[in-house]
Design a protein around this motif. Sequence first.
Motif, PDB file in Angstrom:
ATOM      1  N   ALA A 109       0.802  -1.225   0.000  1.00 18.96           N
ATOM      2  CA  ALA A 109       0.000   0.000   0.000  1.00 18.96           C
ATOM      3  C   ALA A 109       0.831   1.270   0.000  1.00 18.96           C
ATOM      4  N   TYR A 110       1.994   1.214   0.633  1.00 19.55           N
ATOM      5  CA  TYR A 110       2.815   2.416   0.836  1.00 19.55           C
ATOM      6  C   TYR A 110       3.854   2.630  -0.249  1.00 19.55           C
ATOM      7  N   CYS A 111       4.037   1.663  -1.137  1.00 21.41           N
ATOM      8  CA  CYS A 111       5.234   1.625  -1.982  1.00 21.41           C
ATOM      9  C   CYS A 111       4.952   2.052  -3.412  1.00 21.41           C
ATOM     10  N   PRO A 158       6.504  -0.402  -7.672  1.00 19.24           N
ATOM     11  CA  PRO A 158       5.879  -1.006  -8.861  1.00 19.24           C
ATOM     12  C   PRO A 158       5.401   0.030  -9.874  1.00 19.24           C
ATOM     13  N   ILE A 159       5.012   1.214  -9.386  1.00 22.01           N
ATOM     14  CA  ILE A 159       4.586   2.282 -10.293  1.00 22.01           C
ATOM     15  C   ILE A 159       5.772   2.740 -11.142  1.00 22.01           C
ATOM     16  N   ILE A 160       6.955   2.760 -10.538  1.00 24.21           N
ATOM     17  CA  ILE A 160       8.156   3.233 -11.232  1.00 24.21           C
ATOM     18  C   ILE A 160       8.748   2.145 -12.125  1.00 24.21           C
ATOM     19  N   THR A 161       8.878   0.946 -11.583  1.00 28.01           N
ATOM     20  CA  THR A 161       9.655  -0.105 -12.253  1.00 28.01           C
ATOM     21  C   THR A 161       8.823  -1.069 -13.079  1.00 28.01           C
ATOM     22  N   GLY A 162       7.509  -1.097 -12.846  1.00 35.31           N
ATOM     23  CA  GLY A 162       6.674  -2.039 -13.569  1.00 35.31           C
ATOM     24  C   GLY A 162       6.720  -3.429 -12.961  1.00 35.31           C
ATOM     25  N   ARG A 163       6.218  -4.396 -13.709  1.00 37.67           N
ATOM     26  CA  ARG A 163       6.087  -5.760 -13.226  1.00 37.67           C
ATOM     27  C   ARG A 163       7.447  -6.424 -13.077  1.00 37.67           C
ATOM     28  N   HIS A 164       7.467  -7.456 -12.240  1.00 42.41           N
ATOM     29  CA  HIS A 164       8.705  -8.179 -11.973  1.00 42.41           C
ATOM     30  C   HIS A 164       9.190  -8.918 -13.216  1.00 42.41           C
ATOM     31  N   LYS A 165      10.493  -8.812 -13.482  1.00 47.67           N
ATOM     32  CA  LYS A 165      11.086  -9.487 -14.636  1.00 47.67           C
ATOM     33  C   LYS A 165      12.448 -10.040 -14.242  1.00 47.67           C
ATOM     34  N   SER A 166      12.570 -11.357 -14.274  1.00 51.06           N
ATOM     35  CA  SER A 166      13.817 -12.027 -13.897  1.00 51.06           C
ATOM     36  C   SER A 166      14.778 -12.103 -15.071  1.00 51.06           C
ATOM     37  N   CYS A 208       6.116   7.692   5.072  1.00 51.29           N
ATOM     38  CA  CYS A 208       6.004   8.932   4.306  1.00 51.29           C
ATOM     39  C   CYS A 208       5.046   8.666   3.145  1.00 51.29           C
ATOM     40  N   GLU A 209       3.991   9.435   3.056  1.00 47.16           N
ATOM     41  CA  GLU A 209       2.976   9.220   2.022  1.00 47.16           C
ATOM     42  C   GLU A 209       3.554   9.470   0.634  1.00 47.16           C
ATOM     43  N   GLU A 210       3.342   8.521  -0.275  1.00 48.07           N
ATOM     44  CA  GLU A 210       3.879   8.614  -1.630  1.00 48.07           C
ATOM     45  C   GLU A 210       2.743   8.777  -2.642  1.00 48.07           C
ATOM     46  N   ASP A 211       3.006   9.580  -3.666  1.00 48.53           N
ATOM     47  CA  ASP A 211       2.002   9.868  -4.684  1.00 48.53           C
ATOM     48  C   ASP A 211       1.483   8.593  -5.347  1.00 48.53           C
ATOM     49  N   ASP A 212       0.165   8.550  -5.544  1.00 48.76           N
ATOM     50  CA  ASP A 212      -0.506   7.532  -6.357  1.00 48.76           C
ATOM     51  C   ASP A 212      -0.480   6.130  -5.761  1.00 48.76           C
ATOM     52  N   THR A 213      -0.024   5.985  -4.520  1.00 46.41           N
ATOM     53  CA  THR A 213      -0.035   4.664  -3.894  1.00 46.41           C
ATOM     54  C   THR A 213      -1.426   4.375  -3.318  1.00 46.41           C
ATOM     55  N   TYR A 214      -1.657   3.113  -3.020  1.00 44.91           N
ATOM     56  CA  TYR A 214      -2.931   2.701  -2.425  1.00 44.91           C
ATOM     57  C   TYR A 214      -3.162   3.433  -1.109  1.00 44.91           C
TER      58      TYR A 214
END
Length: 445
Positions: free
Chosen positions: A154-156, A159-167, A337-343
């Motif tokens: 919820a706080y992070c 994922p908005i910055i980096t996108g989906r997980h890619k190995s 610390c509240e982050e923009d556009d997070t849940y």
Amino acid sequence: MKQGRVDIITMGCSKNLVDSERLMRRLAERGYEMCHDSHDVCGEYVVVNTCGFIGDAKEESVNMILELGRAKAEGRIGRLAVMGCLSERYIDELKELIPEVDAWYGKYDWEAIVATLPCLNSAEMPLKPWERTLTGPSYSAYLKISEGCNRFCAYCAIPIITGRHKSRPVAEIVDEVRSLVASGVTEFNVIAQDLSAYGLDLGYSNQPAPGTKSGLATLVEQISDVPGVRWIRLHYAYPVDFPYDVLTVMRERDNVCNYLDIALQHISTPVLENMRRHIDRDDTLRLIDRIRSEVPGIRLRTTLMTGFPGEGDLEFSELLDFVRDMRFERLGAFAYCEEDDTYAQKHFEDSVPVSVKEERKRQVLELQEEISLALNNSLVGQRVTVLIDRIEDGEAVGRTQWDSPEVDNEVRIMAGECDDSLIGQYKDVVITDADAFDLTAEFVD
């Protein structure tokens, strides 16, 4: 301003550092003089690799860009470019805010920087995707095994910055390790935003069928098999869907350090639910118990958050009791610390006053200092192996297998006059004294 020189300035985490090192290698191949985090930035070209994780990091990145904008206006540097997480997320706003910047790149398009700079080397050779110029000690490297994150806590904002997980593929990573070993690297600090998810997108399972392994266990085992690899250390596991079979590899392989960085954030079930961590108190306790039982002597590093919405006095008291009872060997804490556009920003009121968040953080760290002192004192008289990082005032300073660079304990070895020939060597010492975060030792004859 120095012609033919490129200054790279890296903000934020070690994952950003790997990207900077890859950029440096490509520009060096094109004939440029490369400088990283110089105290005297004077390049014909300057690139800032930014961090956008939390408010303080974003502010630090913006201030660095503004400072370099002034340097450009004064003629002390040439063209200024910005890349990384902050520009990935806020590129349109930043372009308006800081017009002094000549070019903007995100987190994944930074290789375009290479194409924009004229080639100064007629003998430029093609490079493997992972080739880079190490900016740290020649014997130690960070090894980034994946990008992105699917967890959406919820706080992070990650994922908005980096996108989906890619190995990254196992074979590619092992090739990189072989190349780094050939150049003298012996210590590998494996990093990812979510170590636990490694390989899930490649067809591996964290509940593998008999005779098979999870992606992380497969990778760590294959890295361990590379001749010359002395220490492998694992960073940033997620507590849900943890690949327990990697613990078997850790227990059975001497060159896999008994160390795990796993951020838990909290212990109160209501707070964990608000955080969208997909785990509760009981499952967290079972996780810790299993990790410690399967790898006796393991050192756990974790991170905790204070002041998240829903954390009242009762929940914070539960968190303090958790720290007191678990006695983590390594622990960091930060205030929410509240982050923009997070849940969390969209669904919760940031109701805990900043002063309360900071006071709670202080109490957590103060308690951890007492625990760290007791745990370090228990090492006095024990024989351990130390990797020597530097010579300072004639004394050797290093780390044990339980200590990552920059964030964990150091060992100061009282041995009279030492010289630089010891740097990068693994030496046996006996611990003679301890404080909360560092140890004193003597070489074993």
